[in-house]
Design an enzyme around this catalytic site. Structure first.
Site, mmCIF file in Angstrom:
data_model
loop_
_atom_site.group_PDB
_atom_site.id
_atom_site.type_symbol
_atom_site.label_atom_id
_atom_site.label_comp_id
_atom_site.label_asym_id
_atom_site.label_seq_id
_atom_site.Cartn_x
_atom_site.Cartn_y
_atom_site.Cartn_z
ATOM 1 N N LYS A 1 6.005 2.014 -6.888
ATOM 2 C CA LYS A 1 7.292 1.407 -6.520
ATOM 3 C C LYS A 1 7.300 -0.104 -6.700
ATOM 4 O O LYS A 1 8.235 -0.672 -7.275
ATOM 5 C CB LYS A 1 7.636 1.756 -5.072
ATOM 6 C CG LYS A 1 8.948 1.143 -4.601
ATOM 7 C CD LYS A 1 9.260 1.496 -3.169
ATOM 8 C CE LYS A 1 8.453 0.679 -2.194
ATOM 9 N NZ LYS A 1 8.933 0.827 -0.805
ATOM 10 N N GLU B 1 13.763 0.728 18.161
ATOM 11 C CA GLU B 1 14.186 1.462 16.967
ATOM 12 C C GLU B 1 15.513 2.167 17.233
ATOM 13 O O GLU B 1 15.871 2.467 18.371
ATOM 14 C CB GLU B 1 13.112 2.469 16.560
ATOM 15 C CG GLU B 1 11.788 1.843 16.161
ATOM 16 C CD GLU B 1 11.926 0.868 15.011
ATOM 17 O OE1 GLU B 1 12.753 1.118 14.102
ATOM 18 O OE2 GLU B 1 11.209 -0.158 15.014
ATOM 19 N N GLN C 1 -6.397 -0.559 2.079
ATOM 20 C CA GLN C 1 -6.106 0.115 3.343
ATOM 21 C C GLN C 1 -6.823 1.462 3.367
ATOM 22 O O GLN C 1 -6.821 2.211 2.393
ATOM 23 C CB GLN C 1 -4.607 0.324 3.525
ATOM 24 C CG GLN C 1 -4.255 0.929 4.890
ATOM 25 C CD GLN C 1 -2.771 0.903 5.195
ATOM 26 O OE1 GLN C 1 -1.981 0.418 4.393
ATOM 27 N NE2 GLN C 1 -2.395 1.403 6.357
ATOM 28 N N ARG D 1 10.176 7.976 -2.715
ATOM 29 C CA ARG D 1 11.618 8.113 -2.971
ATOM 30 C C ARG D 1 12.049 7.483 -4.292
ATOM 31 O O ARG D 1 13.155 7.736 -4.771
ATOM 32 C CB ARG D 1 12.413 7.500 -1.814
ATOM 33 C CG ARG D 1 12.493 8.396 -0.591
ATOM 34 C CD ARG D 1 13.315 7.759 0.509
ATOM 35 N NE ARG D 1 12.562 6.759 1.248
ATOM 36 C CZ ARG D 1 13.079 5.958 2.165
ATOM 37 N NH1 ARG D 1 14.374 6.012 2.427
ATOM 38 N NH2 ARG D 1 12.320 5.082 2.796
ATOM 39 N N SER E 1 21.413 -10.482 -56.350
ATOM 40 C CA SER E 1 21.563 -9.284 -55.530
ATOM 41 C C SER E 1 20.530 -8.222 -55.887
ATOM 42 O O SER E 1 20.152 -8.054 -57.048
ATOM 43 C CB SER E 1 22.959 -8.702 -55.708
ATOM 44 O OG SER E 1 23.929 -9.623 -55.276
ATOM 45 N N ALA F 1 0.801 -1.230 0.000
ATOM 46 C CA ALA F 1 0.000 0.000 0.000
ATOM 47 C C ALA F 1 0.830 1.274 0.000
ATOM 48 O O ALA F 1 0.284 2.364 -0.154
ATOM 49 C CB ALA F 1 -0.931 0.009 1.221
ATOM 50 N N THR G 1 1.512 -0.105 9.475
ATOM 51 C CA THR G 1 1.515 -1.515 9.064
ATOM 52 C C THR G 1 0.495 -2.331 9.844
ATOM 53 O O THR G 1 -0.069 -3.296 9.310
ATOM 54 C CB THR G 1 2.917 -2.109 9.262
ATOM 55 O OG1 THR G 1 3.359 -1.842 10.607
ATOM 56 C CG2 THR G 1 3.907 -1.513 8.272
#
Length: 488
Positions: free
Chosen positions: A28, A172, A85, A21, A422, A16, A91
Protein backbone atom coordinates in the site's frame (compact mmCIF):
# COMPACT_ATOMS: atom_id res chain seq x y z
CA UNK A 1 5.44 29.35 12.63
CA UNK A 2 8.26 28.80 15.10
CA UNK A 3 10.98 26.23 14.63
CA UNK A 4 11.62 23.71 17.43
CA UNK A 5 14.44 24.78 19.74
CA UNK A 6 16.09 21.39 19.39
CA UNK A 7 16.19 18.67 16.79
CA UNK A 8 13.78 15.82 17.53
CA UNK A 9 15.61 12.82 18.92
CA UNK A 10 13.81 10.64 16.38
CA UNK A 11 10.96 10.47 13.92
CA UNK A 12 9.40 7.02 13.64
CA UNK A 13 7.38 6.38 10.48
CA UNK A 14 5.04 3.41 10.79
CA UNK A 15 4.99 1.43 7.55
CA UNK A 16 4.29 -2.15 8.64
CA UNK A 17 0.61 -2.53 7.71
CA UNK A 18 -0.67 -5.04 5.18
CA UNK A 19 -3.04 -2.63 3.42
CA UNK A 20 -5.30 -5.45 2.23
CA UNK A 21 -8.08 -3.09 1.18
CA UNK A 22 -5.86 -1.74 -1.60
CA UNK A 23 -6.29 -5.11 -3.37
CA UNK A 24 -2.82 -4.96 -4.87
CA UNK A 25 0.39 -6.96 -5.14
CA UNK A 26 2.17 -3.66 -4.57
CA UNK A 27 2.46 -2.75 -0.87
CA UNK A 28 0.00 0.00 0.00
CA UNK A 29 2.59 2.57 1.03
CA UNK A 30 4.41 2.15 -2.31
CA UNK A 31 1.42 3.38 -4.31
CA UNK A 32 2.13 6.84 -5.70
CA UNK A 33 0.43 10.19 -5.95
CA UNK A 34 2.03 13.27 -7.43
CA UNK A 35 4.92 11.20 -8.78
CA UNK A 36 6.09 10.01 -5.34
CA UNK A 37 5.10 6.96 -3.30
CA UNK A 38 3.06 7.55 -0.16
CA UNK A 39 5.99 6.44 2.01
CA UNK A 40 8.21 8.80 0.01
CA UNK A 41 5.95 11.74 0.84
CA UNK A 42 5.95 10.68 4.51
CA UNK A 43 9.74 10.39 4.64
CA UNK A 44 10.17 13.79 2.97
CA UNK A 45 7.92 15.43 5.56
CA UNK A 46 9.72 13.66 8.41
CA UNK A 47 13.27 14.44 7.29
CA UNK A 48 12.31 18.10 6.99
CA UNK A 49 12.40 18.15 10.81
CA UNK A 50 16.11 17.27 10.63
CA UNK A 51 15.78 14.58 13.33
CA UNK A 52 18.81 12.99 14.88
CA UNK A 53 17.41 9.64 13.74
CA UNK A 54 14.79 8.70 11.16
CA UNK A 55 13.25 5.25 11.53
CA UNK A 56 10.82 3.33 9.32
CA UNK A 57 9.05 0.34 10.87
CA UNK A 58 8.32 -2.41 8.32
CA UNK A 59 6.73 -5.87 8.25
CA UNK A 60 4.28 -6.66 5.41
CA UNK A 61 6.20 -7.58 2.21
CA UNK A 62 9.26 -6.59 4.17
CA UNK A 63 11.94 -7.04 1.49
CA UNK A 64 10.08 -5.08 -1.18
CA UNK A 65 9.21 -2.23 1.19
CA UNK A 66 12.69 -2.09 2.71
CA UNK A 67 14.32 -1.95 -0.73
CA UNK A 68 11.99 0.87 -1.78
CA UNK A 69 12.62 2.91 1.38
CA UNK A 70 16.38 2.42 1.20
CA UNK A 71 16.47 3.34 -2.48
CA UNK A 72 14.36 6.45 -1.90
CA UNK A 73 16.65 7.57 0.91
CA UNK A 74 19.75 7.03 -1.23
CA UNK A 75 18.24 8.94 -4.16
CA UNK A 76 17.44 11.88 -1.86
CA UNK A 77 20.68 11.74 0.14
CA UNK A 78 19.47 11.00 3.66
CA UNK A 79 19.80 8.15 6.15
CA UNK A 80 16.97 5.97 7.43
CA UNK A 81 17.07 3.11 9.94
CA UNK A 82 14.81 0.14 9.26
CA UNK A 83 13.04 -1.54 12.16
CA UNK A 84 11.19 -4.84 11.89
CA UNK A 85 7.91 -5.22 13.74
CA UNK A 86 7.57 -8.68 15.30
CA UNK A 87 4.46 -10.81 15.73
CA UNK A 88 2.98 -8.62 18.46
CA UNK A 89 0.36 -6.47 16.71
CA UNK A 90 -0.50 -2.85 17.32
CA UNK A 91 0.88 0.65 16.84
CA UNK A 92 2.33 0.65 20.34
CA UNK A 93 4.44 -2.39 19.54
CA UNK A 94 5.47 -0.87 16.17
CA UNK A 95 6.81 2.23 17.94
CA UNK A 96 8.52 0.05 20.54
CA UNK A 97 10.26 -1.88 17.74
CA UNK A 98 11.40 1.44 16.28
CA UNK A 99 12.95 2.46 19.61
CA UNK A 100 14.59 -0.94 19.97
CA UNK A 101 16.17 -0.58 16.52
CA UNK A 102 17.71 2.72 17.61
CA UNK A 103 19.12 1.09 20.71
CA UNK A 104 20.55 -1.78 18.64
CA UNK A 105 22.16 0.78 16.33
CA UNK A 106 23.82 2.42 19.32
CA UNK A 107 21.80 5.65 19.33
CA UNK A 108 18.77 5.16 21.59
CA UNK A 109 16.26 8.00 21.86
CA UNK A 110 16.50 8.43 25.64
CA UNK A 111 15.96 12.19 25.79
CA UNK A 112 14.24 14.84 23.72
CA UNK A 113 11.26 14.50 21.43
CA UNK A 114 10.13 11.44 19.51
CA UNK A 115 7.65 12.06 16.68
CA UNK A 116 5.44 9.22 15.43
CA UNK A 117 3.78 9.44 12.05
CA UNK A 118 2.59 7.11 9.26
CA UNK A 119 3.66 5.96 5.83
CA UNK A 120 0.19 6.33 4.33
CA UNK A 121 -0.45 10.01 5.16
CA UNK A 122 1.06 11.62 2.05
CA UNK A 123 -0.25 15.18 2.40
CA UNK A 124 1.22 15.75 5.85
CA UNK A 125 3.73 18.63 5.68
CA UNK A 126 6.95 19.38 7.49
CA UNK A 127 5.43 22.74 8.49
CA UNK A 128 2.62 21.08 10.44
CA UNK A 129 5.08 18.67 12.07
CA UNK A 130 7.21 21.69 13.06
CA UNK A 131 4.15 23.22 14.73
CA UNK A 132 3.50 19.96 16.58
CA UNK A 133 7.08 19.71 17.87
CA UNK A 134 7.34 23.41 18.75
CA UNK A 135 4.12 23.30 20.77
CA UNK A 136 5.23 20.11 22.48
CA UNK A 137 8.58 21.57 23.52
CA UNK A 138 7.36 25.08 24.39
CA UNK A 139 4.65 23.71 26.69
CA UNK A 140 6.84 21.00 28.19
CA UNK A 141 4.25 18.34 27.37
CA UNK A 142 4.63 14.64 27.99
CA UNK A 143 2.55 13.92 24.88
CA UNK A 144 1.21 16.20 22.17
CA UNK A 145 -1.28 14.76 19.72
CA UNK A 146 -2.09 16.16 16.30
CA UNK A 147 -5.82 16.50 15.89
CA UNK A 148 -8.16 17.71 13.17
CA UNK A 149 -11.57 19.34 13.09
CA UNK A 150 -13.97 17.59 10.73
CA UNK A 151 -17.48 18.47 9.65
CA UNK A 152 -18.31 14.77 9.87
CA UNK A 153 -16.16 12.90 12.40
CA UNK A 154 -17.95 9.57 11.99
CA UNK A 155 -15.64 6.59 12.39
CA UNK A 156 -12.80 8.48 14.09
CA UNK A 157 -11.59 8.50 17.68
CA UNK A 158 -12.74 11.68 19.46
CA UNK A 159 -10.51 13.93 21.55
CA UNK A 160 -11.66 14.53 25.13
CA UNK A 161 -10.46 17.70 26.88
CA UNK A 162 -10.81 19.20 30.34
CA UNK A 163 -11.55 22.83 31.17
CA UNK A 164 -7.95 24.03 30.75
CA UNK A 165 -7.83 22.55 27.25
CA UNK A 166 -5.49 19.67 28.04
CA UNK A 167 -6.33 16.30 26.54
CA UNK A 168 -7.85 13.85 29.00
CA UNK A 169 -8.30 10.96 26.62
CA UNK A 170 -9.33 9.55 23.26
CA UNK A 171 -12.57 7.66 22.88
CA UNK A 172 -13.25 5.47 19.84
CA UNK A 173 -16.49 5.84 17.90
CA UNK A 174 -17.87 2.49 19.05
CA UNK A 175 -17.24 3.35 22.70
CA UNK A 176 -18.41 6.98 22.59
CA UNK A 177 -21.58 8.26 24.21
CA UNK A 178 -24.10 10.16 22.13
CA UNK A 179 -22.73 13.41 23.54
CA UNK A 180 -19.13 12.43 22.75
CA UNK A 181 -20.09 11.57 19.18
CA UNK A 182 -20.99 15.22 18.65
CA UNK A 183 -17.32 16.15 19.14
CA UNK A 184 -15.73 17.17 15.83
CA UNK A 185 -12.11 17.02 16.96
CA UNK A 186 -10.55 13.70 15.97
CA UNK A 187 -7.30 11.86 16.68
CA UNK A 188 -4.90 11.70 13.73
CA UNK A 189 -2.65 9.13 15.39
CA UNK A 190 0.35 11.44 14.90
CA UNK A 191 2.18 12.37 18.09
CA UNK A 192 5.15 14.09 19.68
CA UNK A 193 6.34 12.28 22.82
CA UNK A 194 8.85 12.96 25.52
CA UNK A 195 11.29 10.12 24.79
CA UNK A 196 11.64 8.99 28.41
CA UNK A 197 7.89 9.06 29.02
CA UNK A 198 7.26 7.09 25.84
CA UNK A 199 9.81 4.41 26.73
CA UNK A 200 8.47 3.95 30.27
CA UNK A 201 4.84 3.89 29.17
CA UNK A 202 5.36 1.37 26.35
CA UNK A 203 6.94 -1.00 28.83
CA UNK A 204 3.64 -0.94 30.73
CA UNK A 205 1.24 -1.21 27.80
CA UNK A 206 -0.25 -4.70 27.43
CA UNK A 207 -2.20 -6.58 24.80
CA UNK A 208 -4.98 -7.31 27.26
CA UNK A 209 -7.83 -6.09 25.07
CA UNK A 210 -10.39 -7.45 22.65
CA UNK A 211 -8.06 -7.09 19.66
CA UNK A 212 -4.98 -8.46 21.41
CA UNK A 213 -3.00 -5.40 20.26
CA UNK A 214 -0.54 -3.10 21.94
CA UNK A 215 -2.15 0.31 21.48
CA UNK A 216 -0.12 3.50 21.24
CA UNK A 217 -3.10 5.47 22.58
CA UNK A 218 -2.64 3.77 25.96
CA UNK A 219 0.52 5.86 26.41
CA UNK A 220 -1.60 9.00 26.87
CA UNK A 221 -3.38 7.78 30.01
CA UNK A 222 -0.14 6.38 31.45
CA UNK A 223 1.58 9.73 30.87
CA UNK A 224 -1.22 11.53 32.73
CA UNK A 225 -0.95 9.06 35.60
CA UNK A 226 2.71 10.07 35.92
CA UNK A 227 1.63 13.68 36.20
CA UNK A 228 2.60 14.63 32.65
CA UNK A 229 0.56 17.02 30.53
CA UNK A 230 -1.13 15.75 27.38
CA UNK A 231 -2.03 18.47 24.89
CA UNK A 232 -3.02 18.82 21.25
CA UNK A 233 -2.24 20.78 18.12
CA UNK A 234 -5.33 21.13 15.96
CA UNK A 235 -5.43 21.57 12.21
CA UNK A 236 -8.44 22.49 10.11
CA UNK A 237 -6.70 21.06 7.04
CA UNK A 238 -8.07 17.54 7.28
CA UNK A 239 -6.18 16.41 4.18
CA UNK A 240 -2.91 16.53 6.08
CA UNK A 241 -4.05 13.75 8.40
CA UNK A 242 -6.00 11.69 5.86
CA UNK A 243 -4.64 8.22 5.08
CA UNK A 244 -5.31 5.99 2.09
CA UNK A 245 -6.58 2.49 2.80
CA UNK A 246 -8.05 1.76 -0.63
CA UNK A 247 -7.82 3.06 -4.18
CA UNK A 248 -10.80 5.37 -3.76
CA UNK A 249 -9.09 7.19 -0.89
CA UNK A 250 -5.80 7.16 -2.83
CA UNK A 251 -7.50 8.83 -5.80
CA UNK A 252 -9.06 11.47 -3.57
CA UNK A 253 -5.70 12.27 -1.97
CA UNK A 254 -4.04 12.36 -5.39
CA UNK A 255 -6.62 14.78 -6.74
CA UNK A 256 -6.25 17.06 -3.73
CA UNK A 257 -2.45 16.97 -3.94
CA UNK A 258 -2.61 17.83 -7.63
CA UNK A 259 -4.98 20.72 -6.92
CA UNK A 260 -2.47 22.09 -4.42
CA UNK A 261 0.48 21.62 -6.76
CA UNK A 262 -1.29 23.33 -9.67
CA UNK A 263 -2.38 26.20 -7.44
CA UNK A 264 1.17 26.57 -6.08
CA UNK A 265 2.59 26.66 -9.61
CA UNK A 266 0.09 29.34 -10.65
CA UNK A 267 0.95 31.45 -7.62
CA UNK A 268 4.61 31.21 -8.61
CA UNK A 269 4.24 32.38 -12.19
CA UNK A 270 2.79 29.60 -14.36
CA UNK A 271 -0.37 30.06 -16.41
CA UNK A 272 -2.52 26.93 -16.25
CA UNK A 273 -5.44 27.31 -18.63
CA UNK A 274 -7.52 24.45 -17.25
CA UNK A 275 -6.46 23.17 -13.80
CA UNK A 276 -9.15 20.47 -13.94
CA UNK A 277 -7.38 18.65 -16.80
CA UNK A 278 -3.79 19.43 -15.81
CA UNK A 279 -1.69 17.01 -13.73
CA UNK A 280 1.70 18.05 -12.39
CA UNK A 281 3.93 15.84 -10.24
CA UNK A 282 5.41 17.26 -7.06
CA UNK A 283 8.87 16.74 -8.57
CA UNK A 284 8.26 18.97 -11.63
CA UNK A 285 9.87 22.40 -11.98
CA UNK A 286 8.05 25.17 -13.88
CA UNK A 287 9.73 28.54 -14.28
CA UNK A 288 8.00 31.90 -14.49
CA UNK A 289 5.82 32.74 -17.48
CA UNK A 290 5.39 29.15 -18.60
CA UNK A 291 1.99 28.21 -20.00
CA UNK A 292 0.32 24.82 -19.61
CA UNK A 293 -2.60 24.14 -21.93
CA UNK A 294 -5.52 21.75 -21.23
CA UNK A 295 -5.08 18.00 -21.08
CA UNK A 296 -1.41 18.11 -20.11
CA UNK A 297 0.45 15.81 -17.72
CA UNK A 298 3.94 16.62 -16.44
CA UNK A 299 5.72 13.83 -14.63
CA UNK A 300 8.99 12.95 -12.95
CA UNK A 301 11.87 15.40 -13.24
CA UNK A 302 10.33 17.44 -16.04
CA UNK A 303 11.62 21.03 -16.07
CA UNK A 304 9.90 23.67 -18.20
CA UNK A 305 11.85 26.90 -18.62
CA UNK A 306 10.62 30.49 -18.97
CA UNK A 307 8.12 31.40 -21.68
CA UNK A 308 7.71 27.80 -22.87
CA UNK A 309 4.25 26.50 -23.80
CA UNK A 310 3.24 22.87 -23.29
CA UNK A 311 0.01 21.35 -24.55
CA UNK A 312 -2.72 20.81 -25.21
CA UNK A 313 -2.99 17.05 -24.76
CA UNK A 314 0.66 16.40 -23.98
CA UNK A 315 2.40 14.02 -21.57
CA UNK A 316 6.01 14.72 -20.63
CA UNK A 317 8.07 12.53 -18.31
CA UNK A 318 11.61 13.54 -17.31
CA UNK A 319 11.78 16.11 -20.11
CA UNK A 320 13.63 19.44 -20.13
CA UNK A 321 11.80 22.05 -22.21
CA UNK A 322 13.95 25.05 -23.09
CA UNK A 323 13.07 28.72 -22.86
CA UNK A 324 10.39 29.79 -25.31
CA UNK A 325 9.89 26.29 -26.74
CA UNK A 326 6.47 25.03 -27.83
CA UNK A 327 5.36 21.43 -27.35
CA UNK A 328 1.97 20.50 -28.82
CA UNK A 329 0.09 17.19 -28.56
CA UNK A 330 3.22 15.26 -27.77
CA UNK A 331 4.23 12.26 -25.71
CA UNK A 332 7.86 12.53 -24.60
CA UNK A 333 10.15 10.83 -22.13
CA UNK A 334 13.77 11.31 -21.13
CA UNK A 335 14.39 14.06 -23.68
CA UNK A 336 15.78 17.57 -23.92
CA UNK A 337 14.02 20.18 -26.07
CA UNK A 338 16.10 23.25 -26.82
CA UNK A 339 15.19 26.93 -26.49
CA UNK A 340 12.59 28.17 -28.99
CA UNK A 341 12.28 24.71 -30.50
CA UNK A 342 8.93 23.40 -31.75
CA UNK A 343 7.53 19.91 -31.26
CA UNK A 344 4.28 18.40 -32.52
CA UNK A 345 1.50 17.89 -33.06
CA UNK A 346 1.15 14.12 -32.64
CA UNK A 347 4.82 13.51 -31.92
CA UNK A 348 6.41 10.66 -29.97
CA UNK A 349 9.77 11.49 -28.44
CA UNK A 350 11.57 8.62 -26.77
CA UNK A 351 14.51 8.65 -24.35
CA UNK A 352 17.82 10.04 -25.49
CA UNK A 353 16.39 12.63 -27.86
CA UNK A 354 18.10 16.04 -27.79
CA UNK A 355 16.53 18.73 -29.97
CA UNK A 356 18.71 21.78 -30.50
CA UNK A 357 17.83 25.44 -30.22
CA UNK A 358 15.16 26.54 -32.72
CA UNK A 359 14.90 22.98 -34.04
CA UNK A 360 11.68 21.26 -35.03
CA UNK A 361 10.19 17.78 -34.74
CA UNK A 362 6.84 17.92 -36.48
CA UNK A 363 3.65 15.99 -36.99
CA UNK A 364 3.58 12.21 -36.72
CA UNK A 365 7.30 11.92 -36.05
CA UNK A 366 9.04 9.48 -33.71
CA UNK A 367 12.56 9.94 -32.39
CA UNK A 368 14.76 7.83 -30.11
CA UNK A 369 18.35 8.38 -29.02
CA UNK A 370 18.65 11.14 -31.58
CA UNK A 371 20.79 14.27 -31.37
CA UNK A 372 19.27 16.98 -33.56
CA UNK A 373 21.27 20.14 -34.15
CA UNK A 374 20.37 23.79 -33.87
CA UNK A 375 17.77 24.88 -36.39
CA UNK A 376 17.35 21.40 -37.88
CA UNK A 377 13.87 20.37 -38.98
CA UNK A 378 12.22 16.96 -39.03
CA UNK A 379 8.85 18.18 -40.15
CA UNK A 380 6.52 15.22 -40.63
CA UNK A 381 5.88 11.52 -41.02
CA UNK A 382 9.19 9.94 -40.15
CA UNK A 383 11.44 8.12 -37.71
CA UNK A 384 14.88 9.09 -36.45
CA UNK A 385 16.50 6.55 -34.17
CA UNK A 386 20.15 6.23 -33.12
CA UNK A 387 20.97 9.28 -35.19
CA UNK A 388 22.98 12.49 -35.20
CA UNK A 389 21.58 15.28 -37.37
CA UNK A 390 23.57 18.47 -37.87
CA UNK A 391 22.63 22.13 -37.66
CA UNK A 392 20.09 23.64 -40.06
CA UNK A 393 19.50 20.34 -41.83
CA UNK A 394 16.05 19.77 -43.33
CA UNK A 395 14.78 16.19 -43.28
CA UNK A 396 12.03 15.60 -45.82
CA UNK A 397 8.63 13.98 -45.38
CA UNK A 398 8.63 10.24 -44.75
CA UNK A 399 12.35 9.88 -44.00
CA UNK A 400 13.48 6.91 -41.90
CA UNK A 401 16.74 5.90 -40.29
CA UNK A 402 16.77 2.11 -40.58
CA UNK A 403 18.84 1.50 -37.45
CA UNK A 404 18.17 -2.19 -36.70
CA UNK A 405 19.53 -5.09 -38.73
CA UNK A 406 17.63 -7.74 -36.81
CA UNK A 407 20.36 -8.24 -34.23
CA UNK A 408 22.13 -4.93 -33.57
CA UNK A 409 21.37 -1.21 -33.60
CA UNK A 410 23.49 1.06 -35.82
CA UNK A 411 23.96 4.79 -36.04
CA UNK A 412 23.16 7.28 -38.79
CA UNK A 413 25.14 10.53 -38.94
CA UNK A 414 23.77 13.33 -41.10
CA UNK A 415 25.78 16.55 -41.38
CA UNK A 416 24.83 20.21 -41.28
CA UNK A 417 22.83 22.05 -43.98
CA UNK A 418 21.76 18.76 -45.56
CA UNK A 419 18.54 18.58 -47.59
CA UNK A 420 16.80 15.22 -47.91
CA UNK A 421 13.87 14.59 -50.21
CA UNK A 422 10.69 12.70 -49.44
CA UNK A 423 10.81 9.02 -48.51
CA UNK A 424 14.56 8.75 -48.08
CA UNK A 425 15.70 5.72 -46.11
CA UNK A 426 19.11 5.72 -44.41
CA UNK A 427 20.34 2.15 -43.91
CA UNK A 428 22.64 2.44 -40.91
CA UNK A 429 25.51 2.56 -40.31
CA UNK A 430 25.86 5.39 -42.78
CA UNK A 431 27.14 8.99 -42.86
CA UNK A 432 25.94 11.92 -44.96
CA UNK A 433 28.36 14.83 -45.33
CA UNK A 434 27.64 18.51 -44.80
CA UNK A 435 25.63 20.21 -47.52
CA UNK A 436 24.60 16.98 -49.25
CA UNK A 437 21.22 16.28 -50.86
CA UNK A 438 19.18 13.13 -51.47
CA UNK A 439 16.67 12.49 -54.20
CA UNK A 440 13.07 11.44 -53.63
CA UNK A 441 12.77 7.81 -52.63
CA UNK A 442 16.52 7.36 -52.20
CA UNK A 443 17.76 4.37 -50.23
CA UNK A 444 21.10 5.47 -48.81
CA UNK A 445 23.24 2.39 -48.14
CA UNK A 446 26.69 3.94 -48.31
CA UNK A 447 28.29 7.17 -47.15
CA UNK A 448 27.46 10.37 -49.03
CA UNK A 449 30.36 12.84 -49.44
CA UNK A 450 29.81 16.52 -48.55
CA UNK A 451 27.94 18.45 -51.21
CA UNK A 452 26.89 15.33 -53.14
CA UNK A 453 23.46 14.29 -54.41
CA UNK A 454 22.52 10.74 -53.44
CA UNK A 455 20.16 9.01 -55.87
CA UNK A 456 18.88 5.48 -56.16
CA UNK A 457 16.79 5.61 -59.34
CA UNK A 458 15.55 2.73 -61.48
CA UNK A 459 14.13 3.61 -64.92
CA UNK A 460 10.35 3.91 -64.83
CA UNK A 461 8.57 1.32 -67.01
CA UNK A 462 4.90 1.68 -68.00
CA UNK A 463 3.03 -1.53 -68.93
CA UNK A 464 0.46 -0.31 -71.43
CA UNK A 465 -3.03 -1.86 -71.17
CA UNK A 466 -2.24 -3.74 -67.95
CA UNK A 467 -5.47 -2.77 -66.18
CA UNK A 468 -7.77 -3.89 -69.00
CA UNK A 469 -5.84 -7.16 -69.30
CA UNK A 470 -5.70 -8.02 -65.58
CA UNK A 471 -8.86 -6.27 -64.31
CA UNK A 472 -11.11 -6.16 -67.38
CA UNK A 473 -14.41 -5.71 -65.53
CA UNK A 474 -13.19 -3.18 -62.97
CA UNK A 475 -14.25 0.45 -62.73
CA UNK A 476 -10.60 1.35 -63.23
CA UNK A 477 -10.59 -0.38 -66.62
CA UNK A 478 -13.76 1.43 -67.62
CA UNK A 479 -12.29 4.77 -66.56
CA UNK A 480 -9.12 4.11 -68.56
CA UNK A 481 -11.07 3.20 -71.68
CA UNK A 482 -13.15 6.33 -71.30
CA UNK A 483 -10.07 8.47 -70.87
CA UNK A 484 -8.62 7.10 -74.13
CA UNK A 485 -11.91 7.59 -75.94
CA UNK A 486 -12.42 3.84 -76.48
CA UNK A 487 -16.02 4.11 -75.27
CA UNK A 488 -18.68 6.67 -75.87
Amino acid sequence: MTTPSTRPAAVIVLAAGAGTRMKSRTPKIMHSIGGVSMIGHALNAARGLDPEQLVAVVRHQREKVAEHITGFAEDHDFQVTLADQDDVPGTGRAVECGLEALTAAGTPAEYGTVVVTYGDVPLLTTELLHELVSTHEDQGNAVTVLTALLEDASGYGRILRDEDGSVTGIVEQKDATEEQRQIREINSGIYAFDAAVLTRALAQVTTDNAQGEKYLTDVLSLARQEGGRVAAVTTRDRWQVEGANDRIQLQALGAELNRRIVEWQMRHGTTVIDPATTWIDSTVILEEDTTILPGTQLHGRTHVECDAVVGPDSTLTDVIVGEGAKVTRTQAEGARIGPRAKVGPFTYIRPGTVLGEEGKIGAFYETKNAEIGRGAKLSHLGYAGDAVIGEHTNIGCGNITANYDGENKHRTVIGSHVRTSSNTVFVAPVEVGDGAYTGAGAVVRKDVPPGSLALSVAPQRNSEGWVEQKRPDSQSAQAAQKARGDVG
